[in-house]
Write a protein that holds these residues in place. Structure first.
Motif, PDB file in Angstrom:
ATOM      1  N   UNK A 172       0.865  -1.173   0.000  1.00  0.00           N
ATOM      2  CA  UNK A 172       0.000   0.000   0.000  1.00  0.00           C
ATOM      3  C   UNK A 172       0.906   1.229   0.000  1.00  0.00           C
ATOM      4  N   UNK A 173       0.712   2.100  -0.981  1.00  0.00           N
ATOM      5  CA  UNK A 173       1.611   3.240  -1.157  1.00  0.00           C
ATOM      6  C   UNK A 173       0.806   4.523  -1.369  1.00  0.00           C
ATOM      7  N   UNK A 174       1.405   5.647  -0.969  1.00  0.00           N
ATOM      8  CA  UNK A 174       0.824   6.949  -1.283  1.00  0.00           C
ATOM      9  C   UNK A 174       1.112   7.225  -2.752  1.00  0.00           C
ATOM     10  N   UNK A 175       0.051   7.399  -3.534  1.00  0.00           N
ATOM     11  CA  UNK A 175       0.239   7.595  -4.974  1.00  0.00           C
ATOM     12  C   UNK A 175      -0.852   8.501  -5.510  1.00  0.00           C
ATOM     13  N   UNK A 176      -0.432   9.608  -6.071  1.00  0.00           N
ATOM     14  CA  UNK A 176      -1.358  10.546  -6.703  1.00  0.00           C
ATOM     15  C   UNK A 176      -0.575  11.468  -7.630  1.00  0.00           C
ATOM     16  N   UNK A 177      -1.253  12.414  -8.261  1.00  0.00           N
ATOM     17  CA  UNK A 177      -0.595  13.310  -9.214  1.00  0.00           C
ATOM     18  C   UNK A 177       0.515  14.140  -8.581  1.00  0.00           C
ATOM     19  N   UNK A 178       0.436  14.343  -7.276  1.00  0.00           N
ATOM     20  CA  UNK A 178       1.454  15.105  -6.568  1.00  0.00           C
ATOM     21  C   UNK A 178       2.577  14.223  -6.024  1.00  0.00           C
ATOM     22  N   UNK A 179       2.462  12.934  -6.211  1.00  0.00           N
ATOM     23  CA  UNK A 179       3.429  11.995  -5.598  1.00  0.00           C
ATOM     24  C   UNK A 179       3.630  10.811  -6.543  1.00  0.00           C
ATOM     25  N   UNK A 300     -15.164   7.867 -16.289  1.00  0.00           N
ATOM     26  CA  UNK A 300     -14.827   9.181 -16.820  1.00  0.00           C
ATOM     27  C   UNK A 300     -13.807   9.066 -17.947  1.00  0.00           C
ATOM     28  N   UNK A 301     -13.664  10.135 -18.692  1.00  0.00           N
ATOM     29  CA  UNK A 301     -12.832  10.145 -19.904  1.00  0.00           C
ATOM     30  C   UNK A 301     -11.365   9.840 -19.603  1.00  0.00           C
ATOM     31  N   UNK A 302     -10.775   8.998 -20.444  1.00  0.00           N
ATOM     32  CA  UNK A 302      -9.367   8.656 -20.284  1.00  0.00           C
ATOM     33  C   UNK A 302      -8.490   9.837 -20.693  1.00  0.00           C
ATOM     34  N   UNK A 303      -7.238   9.763 -20.270  1.00  0.00           N
ATOM     35  CA  UNK A 303      -6.281  10.806 -20.618  1.00  0.00           C
ATOM     36  C   UNK A 303      -5.618  10.506 -21.954  1.00  0.00           C
ATOM     37  N   UNK A 304      -5.345  11.547 -22.702  1.00  0.00           N
ATOM     38  CA  UNK A 304      -4.594  11.396 -23.942  1.00  0.00           C
ATOM     39  C   UNK A 304      -3.106  11.302 -23.606  1.00  0.00           C
ATOM     40  N   UNK A 305      -2.291  10.737 -24.489  1.00  0.00           N
ATOM     41  CA  UNK A 305      -0.842  10.698 -24.240  1.00  0.00           C
ATOM     42  C   UNK A 305      -0.264  12.089 -23.971  1.00  0.00           C
ATOM     43  N   UNK A 306      -0.769  13.091 -24.656  1.00  0.00           N
ATOM     44  CA  UNK A 306      -0.291  14.461 -24.451  1.00  0.00           C
ATOM     45  C   UNK A 306      -0.600  14.934 -23.027  1.00  0.00           C
ATOM     46  N   UNK A 312       2.983  14.521 -15.988  1.00  0.00           N
ATOM     47  CA  UNK A 312       4.298  14.068 -15.518  1.00  0.00           C
ATOM     48  C   UNK A 312       5.282  15.232 -15.466  1.00  0.00           C
ATOM     49  N   UNK A 313       5.284  16.038 -16.506  1.00  0.00           N
ATOM     50  CA  UNK A 313       6.188  17.187 -16.555  1.00  0.00           C
ATOM     51  C   UNK A 313       5.873  18.192 -15.452  1.00  0.00           C
ATOM     52  N   UNK A 314       4.591  18.401 -15.194  1.00  0.00           N
ATOM     53  CA  UNK A 314       4.173  19.320 -14.135  1.00  0.00           C
ATOM     54  C   UNK A 314       4.691  18.857 -12.784  1.00  0.00           C
ATOM     55  N   UNK A 315       4.578  17.565 -12.533  1.00  0.00           N
ATOM     56  CA  UNK A 315       5.085  16.995 -11.287  1.00  0.00           C
ATOM     57  C   UNK A 315       6.600  17.210 -11.162  1.00  0.00           C
ATOM     58  N   UNK A 316       7.317  16.878 -12.210  1.00  0.00           N
ATOM     59  CA  UNK A 316       8.777  16.962 -12.162  1.00  0.00           C
ATOM     60  C   UNK A 316       9.266  18.397 -11.992  1.00  0.00           C
ATOM     61  N   UNK A 317       8.621  19.335 -12.658  1.00  0.00           N
ATOM     62  CA  UNK A 317       9.090  20.721 -12.661  1.00  0.00           C
ATOM     63  C   UNK A 317       8.542  21.561 -11.510  1.00  0.00           C
TER      64      UNK A 317
END
Length: 327
Positions: A172-179, A300-306, A312-317
């Protein structure tokens, strides 16, 4: 509802399930009647996996689950956790006598004879390195008290270490767009070893719902107040380790994910679900409305590759450098 196998176990669980920390306590005011209505609604919608711990309301969430799943013990799978009711740094907390006592109390509150998944609740890495607790869990499994066992971890290092023990079947891990750190190394290893991933704190303690302003005041008995900066336990469990005000600003910058997806929370949960290493995502809830909103993430609608690349870039930067605590 869609179902995914928990690693290579015999359990097929709903890909969107429920965590019960919020209905047990430490998330502000709770209402048992509303909590039970939420559980009933979720089960009616096909949710067959519920995650709890013996310290959620000092066993209260386990008692609520007993009521909600009465007569459905064979079809509704429950995971619980242990060790944080004691001194997590004391090896005696993980002795056979202690673990057996924790388990028997959990089974008594749940009114069950066997637990589907038993997890060590964020133990120090020294306990994982020692490994004796896994011998205890092997014994309880052989006795039929638990079907499978796993570890709830705070860091990627702890997760990788846990998977070195052959009978660990879930992390069990903490996992979200911010992590997002688990994606790179932990998830591929989990897939290779047949270990299921349960994604907790998927909404970053509510930040990824987009509903907070920087001056929001939480109730005093809410961990988002008393553990805001890691005063009581790992800061990562609260707002994914981000300073609250910074998290609010970052969530505003991510608000675009809700476009075409009804709500930001649904969009955030959908992102977690699109990672195939994840067996189930376990958002918390307090009432039917929250359960209903969370379950809509499935369709709900899936994400596009873009879009995925942009997140991912938002998280990293913009995000990674601001995360505090062991990660």
């Amino acid at each position: 509802m869609n179902y995914r196998r928990l690693g290579n176990t015999d359990l097929k669980i709903s890909e969107l399930s429920l965590g019960t920390w919020a209905i047990g306590g430490s998330w502000g005011e709770t209402d048992d009647k509303e909590a039970l209505k939420g559980l009933e609604y979720a089960i009616d919608q096909g949710v067959n996996f519920l995650d709890t711990a013996d310290v959620y309301g000092d066993g209260h969430s386990e008692q609520l689950l007993a009521k909600a799943t009465k007569g459905k013990e064979d079809s509704i799978h429950i995971a619980s956790k242990f060790c944080r009711a004691g001194d997590i740094h004391d090896p005696k907390t993980y002795s056979e006598e202690s673990v057996r006592n924790y388990l028997e109390n959990t089974l008594r509150r749940l009114k069950r004879e066997r637990l589907d998944l038993y997890q060590i609740h964020c133990p120090p890495i020294e306990i994982l390195k020692d490994g004796k607790v896994f011998e205890v869990l092997d014994k309880l499994q052989a006795e039929g008290k638990i079907r499978h066992y796993g570890v709830s971890v705070e860091t990627v290092e702890e997760g990788l270490l846990s998977m070195e023990y052959k009978n660990v079947r879930a992390l069990q891990v903490i996992f979200n767009m911010f992590r997002q750190k688990p994606v790179t190394e932990l998830f591929p290893q989990a897939i290779e070893k047949g270990v299921g991933i349960l994604a907790r704190v998927p909404l970053a303690s509510g930040l990824l719902t987009g509903k907070f302003s920087s001056d929001h005041q939480f109730e005093k008995d809410d961990h988002r107040d008393f553990n805001r900066d890691g005063q009581q336990f790992n800061v990562g469990e609260t707002f994914a380790g981000l300073p609250f005000e910074k998290g609010v600003k970052l969530s505003e910058q991510l608000s675009w994910i809700a476009k075409g997806r009804e709500s930001m929370s649904q969009a955030a949960l959908k992102w977690v679900l699109e990672h195939h290493a994840v067996s189930s995502v376990i958002p918390g809830f307090k009432n039917v409305k929250q359960v209903e909103n969370n379950l809509k993430a499935i369709s709900t609608k899936k994400y596009s590759p873009k879009e995925l690349t942009e997140i991912q870039s938002f998280y990293e930067k913009n995000v990674h450098a601001h995360i505090r605590g062991a990660y």
